[in-house]
Design a protein around this motif. Structure first.
Motif, short mmCIF file in Angstrom:
data_model
loop_
_atom_site.label_atom_id
_atom_site.label_comp_id
_atom_site.label_asym_id
_atom_site.label_seq_id
_atom_site.Cartn_x
_atom_site.Cartn_y
_atom_site.Cartn_z
N TRP A 59 -24.22 31.13 -1.06
CA TRP A 59 -23.64 30.84 -2.37
C TRP A 59 -22.20 31.35 -2.46
N LYS A 60 -21.86 32.32 -1.61
CA LYS A 60 -20.49 32.86 -1.61
C LYS A 60 -19.49 31.85 -1.03
N ASP A 61 -19.98 30.93 -0.21
CA ASP A 61 -19.11 29.97 0.46
C ASP A 61 -18.86 28.71 -0.37
N ILE A 62 -19.54 28.54 -1.48
CA ILE A 62 -19.43 27.30 -2.25
C ILE A 62 -18.02 27.12 -2.81
N LYS A 63 -17.43 28.18 -3.33
CA LYS A 63 -16.08 28.07 -3.89
C LYS A 63 -15.07 27.68 -2.82
N MET A 64 -15.17 28.30 -1.63
CA MET A 64 -14.26 27.98 -0.54
C MET A 64 -14.47 26.53 -0.09
N GLU A 65 -15.70 26.10 -0.02
CA GLU A 65 -15.99 24.72 0.39
C GLU A 65 -15.41 23.73 -0.62
N MET A 66 -15.52 24.07 -1.90
CA MET A 66 -14.97 23.20 -2.94
C MET A 66 -13.44 23.12 -2.83
N GLU A 67 -12.79 24.23 -2.56
CA GLU A 67 -11.34 24.25 -2.46
C GLU A 67 -10.84 23.53 -1.21
N GLU A 68 -11.61 23.54 -0.14
CA GLU A 68 -11.20 22.89 1.11
C GLU A 68 -11.55 21.41 1.15
N TYR A 69 -12.26 20.92 0.15
CA TYR A 69 -12.63 19.51 0.12
C TYR A 69 -11.36 18.67 0.02
N GLY A 72 -10.23 17.05 -3.41
CA GLY A 72 -10.08 17.89 -4.58
C GLY A 72 -11.40 18.39 -5.15
N LYS A 73 -11.26 19.36 -6.04
CA LYS A 73 -12.44 20.00 -6.64
C LYS A 73 -13.24 19.04 -7.51
N ALA A 74 -12.54 18.23 -8.30
CA ALA A 74 -13.23 17.30 -9.19
C ALA A 74 -14.04 16.29 -8.39
N SER A 75 -13.48 15.78 -7.31
CA SER A 75 -14.20 14.83 -6.46
C SER A 75 -15.41 15.49 -5.82
N TYR A 76 -15.27 16.74 -5.43
CA TYR A 76 -16.38 17.50 -4.84
C TYR A 76 -17.55 17.58 -5.82
N VAL A 77 -17.24 17.94 -7.05
CA VAL A 77 -18.28 18.05 -8.08
C VAL A 77 -18.88 16.69 -8.38
N LEU A 78 -18.05 15.64 -8.44
CA LEU A 78 -18.56 14.29 -8.69
C LEU A 78 -19.47 13.81 -7.57
N VAL A 79 -19.08 14.08 -6.33
CA VAL A 79 -19.92 13.68 -5.19
C VAL A 79 -21.28 14.36 -5.28
N LEU A 80 -21.29 15.65 -5.53
CA LEU A 80 -22.56 16.37 -5.64
C LEU A 80 -23.39 15.88 -6.82
N THR A 81 -22.72 15.57 -7.92
CA THR A 81 -23.43 15.06 -9.10
C THR A 81 -24.06 13.70 -8.82
#
Length: 170
Positions: A59-69, A72-81
């Motif tokens: 769970w500690k790596d999720i923020k880093m994974e989101m930032e390295e996507y 962008g972060k919004a696309s990362y969240v949309l893909v997961l959603t």
């Protein structure tokens, strides 16, 4: 690779156990019981996944994974959603097929879906076709075709009661 095999086996087992639960535990087959079954299964799966996520420390790596996507972060969240939404639709369809037909038919349709996804991935996304993937596609097609042939064979050999049922009576 072994995890994929185990996941496939367990998914097939889950569908069969769900059908068994409908017959032995729930004892009613209506839309509400189907939705209850889906919700309870997903609730348990979510809890187990969250326990694994926090126990492993990933769970500690999720923020880093989101930032390295890359997108962008919004696309990362949309893909997961959208993955979560389509997975829920898939589960509703799978349990619905189980409810209307059988767990075997639901598995056969899942195999066909896997075959189509691999073909579309190779055509549109230039996904490489490895030997294991080709073998799994052949086995998926073989399983689906075998199921459909057996259904055809059973239907052909079953006497149908039509308008003139006097020929069957005597």
């Amino acid at each position: 690779m072994h995890f994929n095999l185990a996941a496939s086996i367990l998914y097939g087992l889950v569908l069969s156990l769900t059908q068994l639960a409908f017959k032995k535990v729930v004892k009613r087959e209506n839309f509400r019981s189907v939705m209850d079954m889906i919700i309870y299964q997903q609730l348990v799966a979510t809890c187990v996944t969250l326990i694994g996520l926090f126990a492993s420390g990933e769970w500690k790596d999720i923020k880093m994974e989101m930032e390295e996507y890359e997108m962008g972060k919004a696309s990362y969240v949309l893909v997961l959603t959208f993955i979560a939404i389509t997975w829920q639709i898939f589960n509703i369809g799978g349990v619905g097929l189980l409810f209307e037909v059988s767990s075997l038919f639901s598995n056969a349709i899942s195999f066909l879906g896997m075959l189509i996804v691999h073909i579309l991935g190779a055509v549109f996304f230039q996904d490489q076709m490895h030997g294991i993937k080709a073998i799994s596609m052949v086995l998926a097609a073989w399983g689906f075709i075998s199921y459909m042939y057996q259904q055809y064979f059973d239907e052909r050999n079953t006497p149908h009661i039509g308008k003139d049922s006097s020929t069957l009576e005597g």
